[in-house]
Scaffold this active site. Structure first.
Site, PDB file in Angstrom:
ATOM      1  N   GLY A 282       1.269 -20.419 -36.750  1.00 52.68           N
ATOM      2  CA  GLY A 282       0.690 -21.525 -35.644  1.00 52.68           C
ATOM      3  C   GLY A 282       2.608 -21.767 -34.582  1.00 52.68           C
ATOM      4  O   GLY A 282       2.801 -20.997 -33.573  1.00 52.68           O
ATOM      5  N   SER A 283       2.622 -23.046 -34.168  1.00 50.77           N
ATOM      6  CA  SER A 283       3.643 -23.421 -33.368  1.00 50.77           C
ATOM      7  C   SER A 283       5.098 -22.729 -33.810  1.00 50.77           C
ATOM      8  O   SER A 283       5.937 -22.672 -32.117  1.00 50.77           O
ATOM      9  CB  SER A 283       3.489 -24.919 -33.761  1.00 50.77           C
ATOM     10  OG  SER A 283       2.286 -25.959 -33.359  1.00 50.77           O
ATOM     11  N   THR A 284       5.320 -22.019 -34.426  1.00 51.42           N
ATOM     12  CA  THR A 284       6.237 -21.284 -34.371  1.00 51.42           C
ATOM     13  C   THR A 284       5.547 -20.190 -32.560  1.00 51.42           C
ATOM     14  O   THR A 284       6.784 -19.283 -32.316  1.00 51.42           O
ATOM     15  CB  THR A 284       6.591 -20.538 -35.473  1.00 51.42           C
ATOM     16  OG1 THR A 284       5.521 -19.485 -35.686  1.00 51.42           O
ATOM     17  CG2 THR A 284       7.178 -21.327 -36.675  1.00 51.42           C
TER      18      THR A 284
END
Length: 566
Positions: A282-284
């Site tokens: 995801g947004s990592t």
């Protein structure tokens, strides 16, 4: 009156003399026979079988030199895996003489040896031949079996590999097979260095700190219990060198009694999620998208964007989970974790430079860490890599990597731009000078500031530890559905952190599989960020990082309208 017959009396005395001789001969013969029988029983009782006599002597005085597998220790010399003298116990049913002897032997052995089942042992004894009773057996158990005095019981010495660290090191150390050969974990990856030898050798020291490993495991296990997660992983990595200080995968298992593989591997306690699991994180991945935009000049810290509007790429609609209704700066879009801005940035850079940058960070190849499970854990990505993948990979969909991959790539972003390769062996003196550059110092400096803002004013506020200047990025990714698409109610929640951000020393990644809060929310800001904080709180002092007095942050972003759950 009749007189006695003198001739008859004489005959009787002769007969008696003759019979006494016969009885004497028979008695001597019987005594001789009984003596032979007694000698045989005495022979059995004293274990006259030469090989058996030698083995029983070993129970009392283990003097034979055996090959020893090289020990494994942590960075401070604390033992993690050692060799202990043990025994194999066998029973030879051909040494018994009566039908009930084998059954009685099974009963007596089961009573003397923990973990030995009488019925199963009796069935094996009834088949005849030589049967394994117990392997391994401790010296005390071998002595207890020896003291039973059972004919047919034999002993063989061996060196048994023992993981003294327990469950916290199960995935890390791995398993050694019955022949003493490493098959998984460090034991398998370093087999040549650890192989048994008669020559004494110093322990192989890992970069792992046993204290930090245990505290990391406890912190992660507590957060899993709190959120009901089915699994988790945690990594602590030296930002400059890639040396791993802690590496945890849960659930784990007792290395003394490893479970058998059953069902799907990724559902098994044997599965090393931290290195072998490959997840869309995801947004990592926005860490790398924002760094790429700065590195290529596609954006700067002064860039601004109108209210991000959803748009379509191929069959995908790119949208934000929490719509942003006002214009945002480059930094604010990162702190608020905008998918739309991330996709726009990646498309403006293009797939070639995006792929090249991810490759430079090590996100297209195995990590190379000294673990068997990591050797085949090559990241997965959508093929062909088209415009849609360029857009979705910008916020962590379409690319699947391990938590360790994420930790190593994050280290490069915050350590001044140098790529690191995760390792469990102390880096050599030339390790720092041999690092390839993945991005510029200027980009690294800027990213440290952005990552700090995520924790002070963005989605990672629950990862804050006062005085440690924690920075990081949340990532909440829906899990792929094997039947197609993604689950709406199952997510991988991750937080990638580094601290202290003014001069990062450690990278910490915490991942939870299907975690949710007590009120049913699943976002990483509410699950993985607190898990990372718990790990940092428990381990920072052990790692030699002391908190400093909090400094005023004059240019902090406003806290209003910032979602805390993504």
């Amino acid at each position: 009156m009749a007189k006695p017959d003198i001739s008859d009396a004489t005959t009787t005395k002769a007969d008696q003399k003759r019979w006494r001789g016969r009885v004497l001969v028979l008695g001597l013969a019987f005594a001789g026979t009984m003596g032979m029988v007694a000698a045989r029983f005495g022979d059995l009782a004293s274990k006259h079988d030469p090989s058996f006599a030698v083995e029983t002597q070993k129970v009392a005085t283990p003097t034979e030199d055996l090959k020893r597998r090289v020990e494994i220790a942590d960075r401070n010399g604390a033992p993690l895996a050692v060799g202990l003298r043990a025994y194999e116990l066998y029973f030879d049913a051909s040494k018994t003489y009566f039908p009930d002897d084998a059954a009685e032997a099974a009963a007596r052995l089961a009573a003397a040896l923990p973990g030995v089942e009488e019925e199963a042992l009796a069935r094996r004894f009834a088949r005849g031949g030589v049967t394994l009773v117990k392997r391994p057996a401790t010296p005390a158990e071998a002595q207890a079996a020896h003291d039973l005095g059972l004919p047919g019981l034999h002993f063989t010495q061996r060196m048994e590999r023992v993981a003294v660290g327990g469950r916290a090191f199960a995935h890390l150390l791995g398993q050694v097979d019955i022949d003493g050969i490493g098959r998984s974990g460090v034991e398998g990856a370093l087999e040549e260095r650890l192989a048994a030898t008669l020559e004494p050798a110093p322990p192989v020291r890992l970069t792992i700190d046993a204290r930090v490993q245990r505290q990391t495991r406890e912190a992660l296990a507590a957060e899993m219990a709190k959120t009901g997660a089915k699994g988790g992983a945690a990594v602590i990595l030296e930002a400059d060198t890639g040396a791993v200080r802690a590496l945890v995968s849960l659930p784990d298992y007792d290395p003394a009694r490893p479970p058998k593989q059953a069902g799907a591997l990724d559902e098994s306690p044997l599965f090393a999620r931290a290195v072998a699991g490959r997840y869309e994180l995801g947004s990592t991945f926005k860490i790398f998208t924002w760094a790429l935009a700065l590195e290529t000049g596609a954006a700067s810290l002064s860039s601004r964007y109108g209210p991000p509007e959803p748009f379509r790429v191929g069959r995908f609609t790119i949208a934000d989970d929490h719509p942003i209704r006002q214009p945002v700066s480059f930094a604010e879009a990162f702190a608020k974790s905008s998918n739309i801005v991330a996709a726009r940035l990646a498309l403006s850079v293009g797939k070639e430079r995006q792929m090249s940058f991810l490759q430079a960070l090590g996100l297209f190849e195995p990590t190379g860490i000294e673990l068997v499970e990591a050797q085949g854990a090559r990241p997965l990505w959508a093929r062909p890599w088209g415009e849609a993948t360029t857009a979705t990979a910008a916020y962590g969909h379409g690319v699947a990597v391990s938590p360790l991959h994420l930790a190593a790539a994050t280290a490069a972003v915050v350590n001044g731009g140098w790529r690191v390769r995760p390792t469990l062996l102390e880096p050599g003196p030339d390790a720092l000078s041999a690092r390839p550059r993945a991005l510029s110092l200027a980009t690294s400096d800027a990213m440290r500031g952005l990552l700090r803002k995520v924790v002070t004013d963005g989605t990672g506020r629950r990862a804050e530890v006062p005085g440690l200047e924690v920075g990081g990025k949340t990532g909440t990714a829906e899990k792929p559905d094997p039947s197609g698409g993604y689950h709406d109610d199952k997510v991988i929640a991750t937080f990638a952190a580094a601290y202290p951000m003014s001069r990062p020393r450690y990278v910490v990644v915490a991942m939870l599989d299907e975690a949710e809060t007590s009120d049913g929310r699943r976002s990483a800001g509410l699950t993985a960020a607190p898990a990372a904080r718990a790990v940092i709180e428990r381990t920072a002092a052990l790692l030699g990082v002391a908190p400093t007095a909090p400094a005023e942050d004059a240019d902090a972003l406003p806290t209003a309208d910032v979602p805390a759950d993504r």
